[in-house]
Design an enzyme around this catalytic site. Sequence first.
Site, PDB file in Angstrom:
ATOM      1  N   ASN A   3      -9.022  -2.327  12.046  1.00  0.00           N
ATOM      2  CA  ASN A   3      -7.823  -1.504  12.215  1.00  0.00           C
ATOM      3  C   ASN A   3      -8.166  -0.121  11.669  1.00  0.00           C
ATOM      4  O   ASN A   3      -8.228   0.066  10.456  1.00  0.00           O
ATOM      5  CB  ASN A   3      -6.650  -2.135  11.445  1.00  0.00           C
ATOM      6  CG  ASN A   3      -5.416  -1.246  11.468  1.00  0.00           C
ATOM      7  OD1 ASN A   3      -5.340  -0.285  12.231  1.00  0.00           O
ATOM      8  ND2 ASN A   3      -4.439  -1.561  10.629  1.00  0.00           N
ATOM      9  N   TRP A   4      -8.380   0.805  12.583  1.00  0.00           N
ATOM     10  CA  TRP A   4      -8.822   2.136  12.141  1.00  0.00           C
ATOM     11  C   TRP A   4      -7.702   2.944  11.496  1.00  0.00           C
ATOM     12  O   TRP A   4      -7.959   3.993  10.910  1.00  0.00           O
ATOM     13  CB  TRP A   4      -9.377   2.925  13.340  1.00  0.00           C
ATOM     14  CG  TRP A   4     -10.732   2.480  13.778  1.00  0.00           C
ATOM     15  CD1 TRP A   4     -11.527   1.535  13.184  1.00  0.00           C
ATOM     16  CD2 TRP A   4     -11.466   2.980  14.910  1.00  0.00           C
ATOM     17  NE1 TRP A   4     -12.710   1.414  13.882  1.00  0.00           N
ATOM     18  CE2 TRP A   4     -12.696   2.295  14.934  1.00  0.00           C
ATOM     19  CE3 TRP A   4     -11.205   3.931  15.899  1.00  0.00           C
ATOM     20  CZ2 TRP A   4     -13.665   2.542  15.915  1.00  0.00           C
ATOM     21  CZ3 TRP A   4     -12.156   4.177  16.864  1.00  0.00           C
ATOM     22  CH2 TRP A   4     -13.379   3.491  16.871  1.00  0.00           C
ATOM     23  N   LYS A   5      -6.462   2.502  11.656  1.00  0.00           N
ATOM     24  CA  LYS A   5      -5.317   3.274  11.143  1.00  0.00           C
ATOM     25  C   LYS A   5      -5.401   4.695  11.692  1.00  0.00           C
ATOM     26  O   LYS A   5      -5.854   4.868  12.834  1.00  0.00           O
ATOM     27  CB  LYS A   5      -5.273   3.201   9.610  1.00  0.00           C
ATOM     28  CG  LYS A   5      -5.357   1.740   9.125  1.00  0.00           C
ATOM     29  CD  LYS A   5      -4.999   1.522   7.707  1.00  0.00           C
ATOM     30  CE  LYS A   5      -5.080   0.028   7.383  1.00  0.00           C
ATOM     31  NZ  LYS A   5      -4.691  -0.306   6.030  1.00  0.00           N
ATOM     32  N   HIS A  33       2.462  -4.364  11.022  1.00  0.00           N
ATOM     33  CA  HIS A  33       1.619  -4.055   9.860  1.00  0.00           C
ATOM     34  C   HIS A  33       2.516  -3.583   8.720  1.00  0.00           C
ATOM     35  O   HIS A  33       3.515  -2.909   8.945  1.00  0.00           O
ATOM     36  CB  HIS A  33       0.589  -2.970  10.229  1.00  0.00           C
ATOM     37  CG  HIS A  33      -0.458  -2.801   9.186  1.00  0.00           C
ATOM     38  ND1 HIS A  33      -0.225  -2.107   8.026  1.00  0.00           N
ATOM     39  CD2 HIS A  33      -1.725  -3.275   9.111  1.00  0.00           C
ATOM     40  CE1 HIS A  33      -1.318  -2.166   7.273  1.00  0.00           C
ATOM     41  NE2 HIS A  33      -2.237  -2.863   7.910  1.00  0.00           N
ATOM     42  N   GLY A  88      -6.250  -1.527   0.935  1.00  0.00           N
ATOM     43  CA  GLY A  88      -6.784  -0.215   0.583  1.00  0.00           C
ATOM     44  C   GLY A  88      -6.903   0.015  -0.915  1.00  0.00           C
ATOM     45  O   GLY A  88      -7.102   1.130  -1.369  1.00  0.00           O
ATOM     46  N   SER A 142      -8.728  -5.103   1.812  1.00  0.00           N
ATOM     47  CA  SER A 142      -9.975  -4.732   1.141  1.00  0.00           C
ATOM     48  C   SER A 142     -11.149  -5.655   1.469  1.00  0.00           C
ATOM     49  O   SER A 142     -12.009  -5.894   0.616  1.00  0.00           O
ATOM     50  CB  SER A 142      -9.771  -4.637  -0.380  1.00  0.00           C
ATOM     51  OG  SER A 142      -8.832  -3.617  -0.685  1.00  0.00           O
ATOM     52  N   GLY A 174      -9.459  -2.741   7.460  1.00  0.00           N
ATOM     53  CA  GLY A 174      -9.197  -1.308   7.579  1.00  0.00           C
ATOM     54  C   GLY A 174     -10.454  -0.510   7.285  1.00  0.00           C
ATOM     55  O   GLY A 174     -11.333  -0.346   8.130  1.00  0.00           O
ATOM     56  N   GLY A 175     -10.562  -0.010   6.046  1.00  0.00           N
ATOM     57  CA  GLY A 175     -11.634   0.903   5.651  1.00  0.00           C
ATOM     58  C   GLY A 175     -13.040   0.480   6.077  1.00  0.00           C
ATOM     59  O   GLY A 175     -13.809   1.296   6.607  1.00  0.00           O
TER      60      GLY A 175
HETATM   61  O1  LIG Z   1      -5.072  -3.707   8.710  1.00  0.00           O
HETATM   62  C1  LIG Z   1      -5.882  -3.692   7.786  1.00  0.00           C
HETATM   63  C2  LIG Z   1      -5.439  -3.813   6.438  1.00  0.00           C
HETATM   64  O2  LIG Z   1      -4.355  -3.013   6.149  1.00  0.00           O
HETATM   65  C3  LIG Z   1      -6.512  -3.792   5.399  1.00  0.00           C
HETATM   66  O3  LIG Z   1      -6.962  -2.486   5.136  1.00  0.00           O
HETATM   67  P1  LIG Z   1      -8.195  -2.319   4.102  1.00  0.00           P
HETATM   68  O4  LIG Z   1      -9.288  -3.197   4.623  1.00  0.00           O
HETATM   69  O5  LIG Z   1      -8.553  -0.856   4.171  1.00  0.00           O
HETATM   70  O6  LIG Z   1      -7.690  -2.755   2.779  1.00  0.00           O
END
Ligand SMILES: O=C[C@H](O)COP(=O)(O)O
Length: 252
Positions: free
Chosen positions: A9-11, A95, A173, A213, A234-235
Amino acid sequence: MRNKVIAGNWKMNKVLAEADQFADSVSGNLPDDDNVEAIVCAPFPFLPTLVEKAKGSNLKIGAQNMHFEESGAYTGEVSPVMLQDLGVTHVVIGHSERREQFAETDETVNKKVHAAFNHELTPIVCVGETLEQREANETMSHIENQVRTGLKQLTDEQIGSLIIAYEPIWAIGTGKTASSSDADQVCSLIRSVVKDMTSENVAEQVIIQYGGSVKPASIDELLEQPDIDGALVGGASLEPESFLKLVEAGTK
Ligand SMILES: O=C[C@H](O)COP(=O)(O)O
């Protein structure tokens, strides 16, 4: 045996040239293994390019949100019809960042999940508790409620084909990953709620991911858990090398 499903998920990150480079680096280098699926959920402006570049590869492209209506006076919104037309296969729904910052509720999540199925999109339905809820021992009741309301009035077949992502909000995150056994305990509860809503067969089919994370260094232990079938990342999904390592973990 369920497939492992690794979704990035690149956000709200990258510009088009970076998305383009990512697809070039990743699409030809994914493991040739039918038991692992790789999905990138990207911002809307990159979707046409990514769908085009992913053609003929094992990479699937998803969106991060959509409206539940097909068209109309909804300035700034994107409809399921538009996503289907582009060739997108998945869509993240509910989300926690959308629930917190854009007032999404279990009811709108449910409408969006129905809309996704009406347009042949596989929903990745996100659920998760806040730190306050965890500390007040409300995790299980909160998650059960999110699952029951979010998946209301779907057929057993639909429930068996969707993806549920368990993402404890306090782990997103922050660098804090839930311990693999804590994460598995909640994923197991989700599976038992699905069983209660449908049948044992459907509960055995549904893909349940963990998110929060997840990194290449932490994914193996998570995927070893009996009720964790993948990750929503995500990250660590932003760089090709790291994304490929995450997908590779799904082949073990
Ligand atoms: O959609 C993904 C999640 O919100 C996890 O994000 P993260 O891996 O940056 O903590």
